[in-house]
Design a protein around this motif. Structure first.
Motif, PDB file in Angstrom:
ATOM      1  N   ASP A  41       0.830  -1.205   0.000  1.00  0.00           N
ATOM      2  CA  ASP A  41       0.000   0.000   0.000  1.00  0.00           C
ATOM      3  C   ASP A  41       0.870   1.263   0.000  1.00  0.00           C
ATOM      4  O   ASP A  41       1.516   1.589   0.997  1.00  0.00           O
ATOM      5  N   SER A 151      -2.172  -4.140   3.249  1.00  0.00           N
ATOM      6  CA  SER A 151      -2.753  -2.792   3.360  1.00  0.00           C
ATOM      7  C   SER A 151      -2.411  -2.189   4.715  1.00  0.00           C
ATOM      8  O   SER A 151      -2.471  -2.881   5.747  1.00  0.00           O
ATOM      9  N   TRP A 162      -9.281   3.301   5.915  1.00  0.00           N
ATOM     10  CA  TRP A 162      -8.867   2.668   4.664  1.00  0.00           C
ATOM     11  C   TRP A 162      -8.293   1.308   5.036  1.00  0.00           C
ATOM     12  O   TRP A 162      -7.402   1.210   5.880  1.00  0.00           O
ATOM     13  N   SER A 164      -8.415  -2.971   3.061  1.00  0.00           N
ATOM     14  CA  SER A 164      -8.016  -3.684   1.845  1.00  0.00           C
ATOM     15  C   SER A 164      -8.732  -3.194   0.595  1.00  0.00           C
ATOM     16  O   SER A 164      -8.163  -3.191  -0.494  1.00  0.00           O
ATOM     17  N   LEU A 167      -7.161  -0.380  -1.649  1.00  0.00           N
ATOM     18  CA  LEU A 167      -5.974  -0.887  -2.349  1.00  0.00           C
ATOM     19  C   LEU A 167      -6.377  -1.889  -3.432  1.00  0.00           C
ATOM     20  O   LEU A 167      -5.870  -1.851  -4.562  1.00  0.00           O
ATOM     21  N   ASN A 204      -4.681  -6.588   6.705  1.00  0.00           N
ATOM     22  CA  ASN A 204      -4.873  -5.205   7.152  1.00  0.00           C
ATOM     23  C   ASN A 204      -3.953  -4.948   8.339  1.00  0.00           C
ATOM     24  O   ASN A 204      -4.184  -5.474   9.435  1.00  0.00           O
ATOM     25  N   CYS A 235     -11.732  -9.850   0.813  1.00  0.00           N
ATOM     26  CA  CYS A 235     -11.449  -8.477   1.253  1.00  0.00           C
ATOM     27  C   CYS A 235     -12.689  -7.787   1.805  1.00  0.00           C
ATOM     28  O   CYS A 235     -12.605  -6.955   2.719  1.00  0.00           O
ATOM     29  N   ASP A 239     -12.608  -6.421   5.603  1.00  0.00           N
ATOM     30  CA  ASP A 239     -12.778  -5.000   5.923  1.00  0.00           C
ATOM     31  C   ASP A 239     -13.993  -4.775   6.818  1.00  0.00           C
ATOM     32  O   ASP A 239     -13.985  -3.912   7.705  1.00  0.00           O
TER      33      ASP A 239
END
Length: 644
Positions: A41, A151, A162, A164, A167, A204, A235, A239
């Protein structure tokens, strides 16, 4: 069903390794053979803890090597315009990555094809890019066996964090476009790229994060050590659970809100923690309200903001606060409008006005600030606390103050002159009053009274001139001389995290006012591919706007022009009549002054002449020779005798 692993430990290495092993035990994918591409990232071009953690990357590389991975490639993913190679060199990471048994690659190394081939494998140079396929021997991406996305968690006022998905969105379509051009394209991409043929592992990294000034490093940022890393093979699920664990509502995240509505995330996700007793975090959110930015001279006018407008404007103001804070003191007052139908600002014509975003640009085309009275461009002067020389329309008390302010200079000049003449008269009176001095004193008094007459005439003339000037402006303003306001900048939305807007602003405000911004942009030229600012295009655009404005104003003013001309003619005639009246009064006063002083002056001139003659005779008798005097005395007795 997605599996999410939450790992926490004071040791970064143990946190990552324990999480990877637990994910594998629970049936999640861990690369164990072939070639692996690690996507790191660098979406925001700042060092760790905004970009990826180099120590986390080393732990990951060593772990994969220990599992027999033959080749490891590292691909830094950046937004459009940035050079990952230059950024890594600046941060000292380019040779560092190669030193740790990994191969650093860029987008072109991974996705660019060497030859165009059709479905039969035959070379065909006429094929369009959409018709070309990647053969196994034509690109690195086709040779990769699995992909790991590392990430760096970044706090954000609108995203929450912010993780995954931001990215993954940029990476997922890197083979067709370097990065999204709009926010909507950025958010839409993950749902268009769900079916990946290659196994994926998402990480993450929240071991250390930046709080309260994200996603970039800003003025009030602080680094927080959470000692926590999140792992998963999906993802969206990862997240979703990451945001819940951090104390945020995932439905507020624009990526996850869309995914949730499409049922890509499920409440039945399998979440495993190591250790099992770790509690959820409670990170203080960053204020969404843009009015919390306290920038020098800023007046913020917001309409209905879309997510894209809100987020890009937040990042712009964050850059202003970080980079431009000192420069803004030089700029003075400035107005920023954003969103659909923002409230119309009060302005004087001296402020810089930035209209941010396409919605604001389109909905403010008819706002008053886009044009300005030509007369309002002149700077007023201040004398003794009064404004003078102002070109805006004055009446009543304001007009009276302007008149008094302009008369003040004349009054001071007259006082000095009268004081000088009075002093001269006093000096004359101290001497013996000869006819010459009497005449001089009388002339001084006449001069003093004559200056008083002239002074009163000039005072009235100032009042008359200013009153006529503003009456004329008032009449003319019924059909005003309107010109394009050159201090208005329309700033369209740019791609996420772009710097082009800063270059546009630097070409809008005089460079002597923004030395810090100029230095910043010069330093960023090595890592960002700026599109050269086209001054000719802006000049042409302004010319077209002026032509359009002139035609519009002419059409509006056409019906009232005859009446305006009539009123101007009457005002001018009245003004001339008043001037003539004041001139006649002055002439009459000067004639009376002449009648008052001229007889006295004439008499004193005669007296002065006689006095001069007598003085001359006395001087001649004193200077006669002695022989002439004796002869006169001898002749006198004889004459007397004959008379007897």
């Amino acid at each position: 069903m997605g599996i999410t692993i939450i790992s926490e430990n004071n040791s970064l290495e143990k946190t990552i390794i324990d999480g990877l092993r637990l994910l594998e035990q629970k049936g999640g994918f861990i690369p164990s053979m072939g070639k692996v591409l690690i996507v790191v990232d660098m979406l925001i071009p700042q060092p760790f803890p905004v970009s990826f953690n180099p120590d986390s990357l080393v732990v990951l590389i060593n772990f994969l090597k220990s599992r027999g991975i033959s080749e490891i490639y590292v691909l830094p993913v950046v937004f459009n315009g940035y050079s990952s190679d230059a950024l890594l060199s600046n941060y000292g990471l380019k040779t560092w990555i190669n030193h740790h048994n990994a191969i650093l690659v860029d987008r072109s190394d991974v996705f660019d094809q060497k030859i165009s081939q059709n479905l039969d494998g035959a070379t065909d140079p006429t094929l369009e890019p959409s018709e070309v396929i990647n053969e196994p021997n034509l690109s690195l991406f086709s040779q990769i066996d699995s992909i790991v996305l590392l990430s760096q968690l970044k706090q954000d006022p609108l995203f929450g964090f912010w993780a995954s998905l931001p990215l993954f969105s940029v990476f997922s379509n890197s083979n067709t476009s370097e990065s999204p051009e709009t926010y909507q394209e950025w958010i839409d991409r993950p749902t268009q790229s769900l079916s990946k043929e290659k196994p994926l592992l998402f990480i993450n990294d929240g071991f250390s994060i930046v709080e309260q000034s994200g996603p970039c490093i800003g003025k009030r940022n602080k680094t927080t050590h959470l000692h926590r890393v999140y792992f998963g093979n999906d993802c969206f699920t990862l997240d979703w659970e990451t945001l819940i664990d951090l104390g945020f509502d995932p439905k507020q995240n624009p990526f996850l809100k869309q995914i949730n509505e499409e049922k890509f995330a499920s409440s039945e996700n399998n979440v495993v923690k190591t250790p099992e007793n770790i509690a959820k975090l409670d990170i203080k959110p960053i204020p969404k309200d843009l009015n919390h930015f306290k920038l020098p001279g800023l007046s913020l006018h917001l309409g209905n903001l879309s997510f894209a407008d809100h987020h890009t404007l937040y990042l712009l103001l964050l850059r202003f606060q970080t980079i431009l804070f000192k420069d803004l003191y030089n700029v003075g007052d400035w107005i920023l409008l954003a969103g659909e139908n923002p409230p119309e600002p009060n302005f004087t014509g001296k402020e810089y006005i930035v209209v941010f975003g396409n919605s604001a640009i389109q909905s403010t085309q008819d706002y008053a600030f886009r044009s300005i009275l030509k007369s309002s461009l002149k700077e007023p002067l201040e004398i003794l606390g009064f404004e003078t020389g102002v070109t805006r329309i004055l009446d009543g008390d304001e007009l009276e103050r302007a008149i008094i302010g302009k008369q003040a200079k004349l009054r001071r000049k007259n006082e000095l002159f009268q004081s000088k003449i009075d002093h001269q008269i006093s000096m004359i009176e101290e001497k013996e009053q000869t006819p010459s001095l009497k005449l001089l004193k009388l002339k001084k008094k006449k001069k003093l009274e004559k200056s008083t007459i002239s002074f009163h005439y000039k005072l009235e003339r100032i009042r008359l001139d200013l009153s006529y000037k503003h009456e004329k402006l008032r009449i003319q303003n019924k059909a005003p001389d309107v010109i394009l306001n050159s201090k208005v900048l329309d700033l369209s939305n740019y791609q996420p995290m772009g710097l082009q807007s800063m270059l546009t602003i630097a070409n809008f405000i005089p460079s002597k006012m923004i030395p810090t911004l100029t230095t910043f942009l010069d330093s960023m030229k090595t890592v960002y591919n700026f599109i050269e600012f086209d001054k000719k295009e802006r000049t042409l655009q302004q010319k077209q706007q002026r032509t359009k404005l002139k035609a519009k104003i002419t059409e509006i003013n056409r019906p009232i022009l005859p009446q305006i001309k009539s009123e101007l003619k009457l005002a001018k005639q009245t003004y001339k009549e008043q001037i003539q009246k004041y001139k006649q009064n002055r002439k009459k006063a000067l004639e009376e002054l002449k009648l008052k002083f001229q007889p006295q002056i004439d008499n004193l001139k005669i007296e002065k002449k006689n006095y001069s003659k007598q003085k001359s005779l006395r001087s001649e008798s004193v200077l006669l020779p002695e022989s002439v005097s004796k002869d006169t005395q001898e002749e006198k007795p004889e004459g007397d005798k004959s008379n007897e």
